[in-house]
Design a protein around this motif. Structure first.
Motif, PDB file in Angstrom:
ATOM      1  N   ASN A 198      51.392  29.081  35.373  1.00  0.00           N
ATOM      2  CA  ASN A 198      50.346  28.592  36.274  1.00  0.00           C
ATOM      3  C   ASN A 198      49.003  28.710  35.555  1.00  0.00           C
ATOM      4  O   ASN A 198      48.547  29.800  35.208  1.00  0.00           O
ATOM      5  CB  ASN A 198      50.343  29.429  37.549  1.00  0.00           C
ATOM      6  CG  ASN A 198      49.368  28.911  38.587  1.00  0.00           C
ATOM      7  OD1 ASN A 198      48.400  28.219  38.282  1.00  0.00           O
ATOM      8  ND2 ASN A 198      49.627  29.258  39.835  1.00  0.00           N
ATOM      9  N   VAL A 199      48.352  27.580  35.336  1.00  0.00           N
ATOM     10  CA  VAL A 199      47.099  27.572  34.594  1.00  0.00           C
ATOM     11  C   VAL A 199      46.028  28.401  35.296  1.00  0.00           C
ATOM     12  O   VAL A 199      45.166  29.006  34.647  1.00  0.00           O
ATOM     13  CB  VAL A 199      46.618  26.116  34.370  1.00  0.00           C
ATOM     14  CG1 VAL A 199      46.226  25.461  35.692  1.00  0.00           C
ATOM     15  CG2 VAL A 199      45.450  26.082  33.396  1.00  0.00           C
ATOM     16  N   GLN A 200      46.082  28.486  36.630  1.00  0.00           N
ATOM     17  CA  GLN A 200      45.085  29.266  37.352  1.00  0.00           C
ATOM     18  C   GLN A 200      45.250  30.764  37.105  1.00  0.00           C
ATOM     19  O   GLN A 200      44.268  31.503  37.054  1.00  0.00           O
ATOM     20  CB  GLN A 200      45.168  28.968  38.861  1.00  0.00           C
ATOM     21  CG  GLN A 200      44.724  27.571  39.250  1.00  0.00           C
ATOM     22  CD  GLN A 200      43.216  27.380  39.125  1.00  0.00           C
ATOM     23  OE1 GLN A 200      42.506  28.220  38.582  1.00  0.00           O
ATOM     24  NE2 GLN A 200      42.726  26.263  39.637  1.00  0.00           N
ATOM     25  N   VAL A 201      46.490  31.216  36.950  1.00  0.00           N
ATOM     26  CA  VAL A 201      46.724  32.620  36.606  1.00  0.00           C
ATOM     27  C   VAL A 201      46.139  32.927  35.232  1.00  0.00           C
ATOM     28  O   VAL A 201      45.461  33.938  35.017  1.00  0.00           O
ATOM     29  CB  VAL A 201      48.234  32.941  36.639  1.00  0.00           C
ATOM     30  CG1 VAL A 201      48.498  34.335  36.086  1.00  0.00           C
ATOM     31  CG2 VAL A 201      48.766  32.834  38.065  1.00  0.00           C
ATOM     32  N   LYS A 311      42.433  39.815  43.074  1.00  0.00           N
ATOM     33  CA  LYS A 311      42.962  39.055  44.209  1.00  0.00           C
ATOM     34  C   LYS A 311      43.268  37.617  43.788  1.00  0.00           C
ATOM     35  O   LYS A 311      44.243  37.018  44.260  1.00  0.00           O
ATOM     36  CB  LYS A 311      41.977  39.065  45.366  1.00  0.00           C
ATOM     37  CG  LYS A 311      42.538  38.386  46.624  1.00  0.00           C
ATOM     38  CD  LYS A 311      41.605  38.542  47.801  1.00  0.00           C
ATOM     39  CE  LYS A 311      42.234  37.949  49.070  1.00  0.00           C
ATOM     40  NZ  LYS A 311      42.357  36.486  49.010  1.00  0.00           N
ATOM     41  N   ARG A 312      42.456  37.063  42.900  1.00  0.00           N
ATOM     42  CA  ARG A 312      42.705  35.708  42.422  1.00  0.00           C
ATOM     43  C   ARG A 312      44.066  35.616  41.742  1.00  0.00           C
ATOM     44  O   ARG A 312      44.833  34.667  41.951  1.00  0.00           O
ATOM     45  CB  ARG A 312      41.600  35.314  41.433  1.00  0.00           C
ATOM     46  CG  ARG A 312      41.711  33.899  40.846  1.00  0.00           C
ATOM     47  CD  ARG A 312      41.379  32.862  41.861  1.00  0.00           C
ATOM     48  NE  ARG A 312      41.309  31.534  41.263  1.00  0.00           N
ATOM     49  CZ  ARG A 312      41.237  30.415  41.941  1.00  0.00           C
ATOM     50  NH1 ARG A 312      41.224  30.452  43.269  1.00  0.00           N
ATOM     51  NH2 ARG A 312      41.179  29.249  41.340  1.00  0.00           N
ATOM     52  N   LEU A 370      34.599  29.410  32.708  1.00  0.00           N
ATOM     53  CA  LEU A 370      36.011  29.325  33.096  1.00  0.00           C
ATOM     54  C   LEU A 370      36.173  29.370  34.615  1.00  0.00           C
ATOM     55  O   LEU A 370      37.049  28.704  35.174  1.00  0.00           O
ATOM     56  CB  LEU A 370      36.793  30.474  32.453  1.00  0.00           C
ATOM     57  CG  LEU A 370      36.959  30.414  30.931  1.00  0.00           C
ATOM     58  CD1 LEU A 370      37.777  31.608  30.447  1.00  0.00           C
ATOM     59  CD2 LEU A 370      37.622  29.109  30.507  1.00  0.00           C
ATOM     60  N   ALA A 371      35.326  30.164  35.285  1.00  0.00           N
ATOM     61  CA  ALA A 371      35.388  30.223  36.746  1.00  0.00           C
ATOM     62  C   ALA A 371      35.040  28.862  37.356  1.00  0.00           C
ATOM     63  O   ALA A 371      35.694  28.403  38.302  1.00  0.00           O
ATOM     64  CB  ALA A 371      34.437  31.297  37.270  1.00  0.00           C
ATOM     65  N   LEU A 372      34.015  28.216  36.811  1.00  0.00           N
ATOM     66  CA  LEU A 372      33.650  26.891  37.301  1.00  0.00           C
ATOM     67  C   LEU A 372      34.758  25.884  37.046  1.00  0.00           C
ATOM     68  O   LEU A 372      35.060  25.031  37.891  1.00  0.00           O
ATOM     69  CB  LEU A 372      32.349  26.438  36.635  1.00  0.00           C
ATOM     70  CG  LEU A 372      31.093  27.246  37.014  1.00  0.00           C
ATOM     71  CD1 LEU A 372      29.923  26.863  36.116  1.00  0.00           C
ATOM     72  CD2 LEU A 372      30.735  27.028  38.479  1.00  0.00           C
ATOM     73  N   LEU A 373      35.383  25.986  35.862  1.00  0.00           N
ATOM     74  CA  LEU A 373      36.507  25.108  35.546  1.00  0.00           C
ATOM     75  C   LEU A 373      37.671  25.353  36.502  1.00  0.00           C
ATOM     76  O   LEU A 373      38.292  24.404  37.013  1.00  0.00           O
ATOM     77  CB  LEU A 373      36.959  25.342  34.102  1.00  0.00           C
ATOM     78  CG  LEU A 373      38.237  24.607  33.652  1.00  0.00           C
ATOM     79  CD1 LEU A 373      38.044  23.102  33.747  1.00  0.00           C
ATOM     80  CD2 LEU A 373      38.620  25.031  32.228  1.00  0.00           C
ATOM     81  N   SER A 374      37.968  26.617  36.773  1.00  0.00           N
ATOM     82  CA  SER A 374      39.057  26.965  37.676  1.00  0.00           C
ATOM     83  C   SER A 374      38.808  26.402  39.072  1.00  0.00           C
ATOM     84  O   SER A 374      39.705  25.837  39.706  1.00  0.00           O
ATOM     85  CB  SER A 374      39.212  28.485  37.738  1.00  0.00           C
ATOM     86  OG  SER A 374      40.209  28.866  38.663  1.00  0.00           O
ATOM     87  N   GLY A 375      37.573  26.551  39.560  1.00  0.00           N
ATOM     88  CA  GLY A 375      37.249  26.024  40.874  1.00  0.00           C
ATOM     89  C   GLY A 375      37.351  24.510  40.939  1.00  0.00           C
ATOM     90  O   GLY A 375      37.846  23.948  41.921  1.00  0.00           O
ATOM     91  N   ALA A 376      36.899  23.850  39.864  1.00  0.00           N
ATOM     92  CA  ALA A 376      36.969  22.391  39.821  1.00  0.00           C
ATOM     93  C   ALA A 376      38.413  21.904  39.810  1.00  0.00           C
ATOM     94  O   ALA A 376      38.770  20.945  40.505  1.00  0.00           O
ATOM     95  CB  ALA A 376      36.220  21.872  38.596  1.00  0.00           C
TER      96      ALA A 376
END
Length: 410
Positions: A198-201, A311-312, A370-376
């Motif tokens: 999972n890319v988000q992990v 938590k994320r 990276l956080a902005l990328l993850s949210g997008a």
């Protein structure tokens, strides 16, 4: 909050104390064994590497027992490691004891995060995780200074025996207060490893490495920075670290509270502010009051990212959270090691003792990106999962999200 969180916090307090107290006792340990300070520094490096390697190893081994029993076994391992360190007659045995104790670190926080989150309602999960991590932050305010004082007056071996005793209290607390939970059905190593697809992990773990690494780029070299640049006396460094610890406590609690409301915005704000404050530290480090205030802010903003990041990972690896949660704890230590190395490089390059602050700012800014990328990506996937019939964008969703989106795919 359930009383069981107190038992987890006590265990976290002991682990946090043994991790950081060695930095204040290196001269005594080195003198006792007749080794150099750099050689004694392997006690810090060895512990960090043990956390990185032990987190996945111990978590995988723990899939065959209940989480409560595994937490008890980990505290037992922690106790044994600290007793070995306390009674070691040669440096090599002392180092082995440190590694043994470190093997419990990542898995305890990883499994403990899952247990803490399961003890409360969904809207309070980040707060529960933060409550457990309060033990770690309080260790930097109380445990480390007191352990250093005891080690310098009564001998460093007494400090490690006291830490082992803390482990006993934590073990008894887990046994008494943490409810017995059946071993999760269907838990398989292959399923746990699948979470890392999972890319988000992976993005959350990269944020952990870079964001918390930014903190330790500066804090690792806080002593020469404060004595040679700000003009503090050597004896003042302990109290500056207490201020850092107080900031950690406050940031951890605030981060846990607001992560339960708006997780990603909390990360955007804390990481962005951390990058700015670390950059400003190159200027404020030249003035005592400003430097002390900045140290508190670095501790607060740095640890404000811990509950939301943990938590994320739990949210994105919801189908198999235990291993991912433990590995994310190892990511914190990997970030510490990386940042300390990079900070040392710029100092060795002749850029001065404040140069690591620029390194920290760059790391924190990278974590924000990276956080902005993850949210997008998350917003894009949620939209495309409904509109494109699930043409592959759903691959980065967690298991519950995939299940929830199944009707749209049909």
């Amino acid at each position: 909050m359930p009383l069981a969180l107190l038992a987890l916090a006590i265990g976290a307090f002991g682990i946090g104390t043994t991790e950081f107290v060695i930095t204040g006792l290196l001269p005594e340990v080195a003198a006792d064994y007749g080794v150099s300070i750099p050689t004694a520094g392997f006690l810090v490096t060895g512990y960090a590497l043990g956390v990185v390697l032990g987190a996945p190893l111990m978590t995988i081994l723990g899939t065959r027992v209940s989480r409560k029993r595994m937490l008890m076994l980990l505290m037992g391992l922690f106790i044994v490691g600290n007793v070995i360190s306390a009674v070691a007659s040669v440096f090599g045995v002392m180092l082995a004891g440190r590694v043994v104790a470190s093997l419990a670190h990542g898995a305890f926080f990883g499994i403990g995060s899952v247990v803490a989150a399961d003890l409360v309602a969904p809207q309070k999960k980040a707060g529960a995780i933060a409550m457990m991590f309060t033990g770690l932050t309080v260790a930097n305010v109380v445990g480390v200074p007191m352990g250093t004082l005891v080690g310098q007056t009564l001998g460093w071996r007494v400090t490690f025996l006291i830490v082992a005793a803390l482990g006993v209290v934590g073990l008894l607390g887990v046994a008494r207060l943490v409810p017995e939970q059946p071993r999760p059905e269907g838990v398989r190593v292959r399923l746990e490893l699948a979470a890392f697809r999972n890319v988000q992990v992976l993005l959350a773990m990269a944020m952990t490495v870079l964001g918390f690494g930014g903190v330790f780029a500066a804090i690792t070299y806080i002593t020469p920075m404060m004595t040679d640049v700000a003009g503090f006396a050597d004896t003042s460094v302990t109290w500056l670290l207490v201020l850092f610890g107080l900031g950690m406590v406050g940031g951890n609690l605030v981060g846990g509270r607001y992560a339960d409301r708006k997780l990603m915005p909390m990360l955007y704000v804390s990481l962005g502010a951390l990058a700015v404050v670390l950059a400003l530290f190159t200027l404020t480090a030249h003035h005592k009051i400003a430097a002390a205030a900045t140290i508190v802010l670095i501790g607060a903003l740095g640890f404000a990212t811990v509950p939301p990041l943990q938590k994320r990972v739990l949210d994105q690896a919801a189908g198999a959270p235990t291993l991912a949660s433990a590995v994310n704890i190892g990511a914190f230590n990997l970030g510490n090691a990386l940042a300390a190395w990079l900070g040392g490089l710029v100092i060795a390059g002749g850029f001065g003792y404040t140069a690591p602050n620029w390194v920290g700012a760059a790391l924190a800014a990278s974590a924000l990106a990276l956080a902005l990328l993850s949210g997008a990506l998350e917003r894009r996937v949620r939209g495309s999962g409904v509109l494109d019939g699930g043409s592959g964008a759903l691959a980065s969703l967690s298991v519950p999200e995939r299940i929830a989106s199944a009707p749209a795919r049909r």
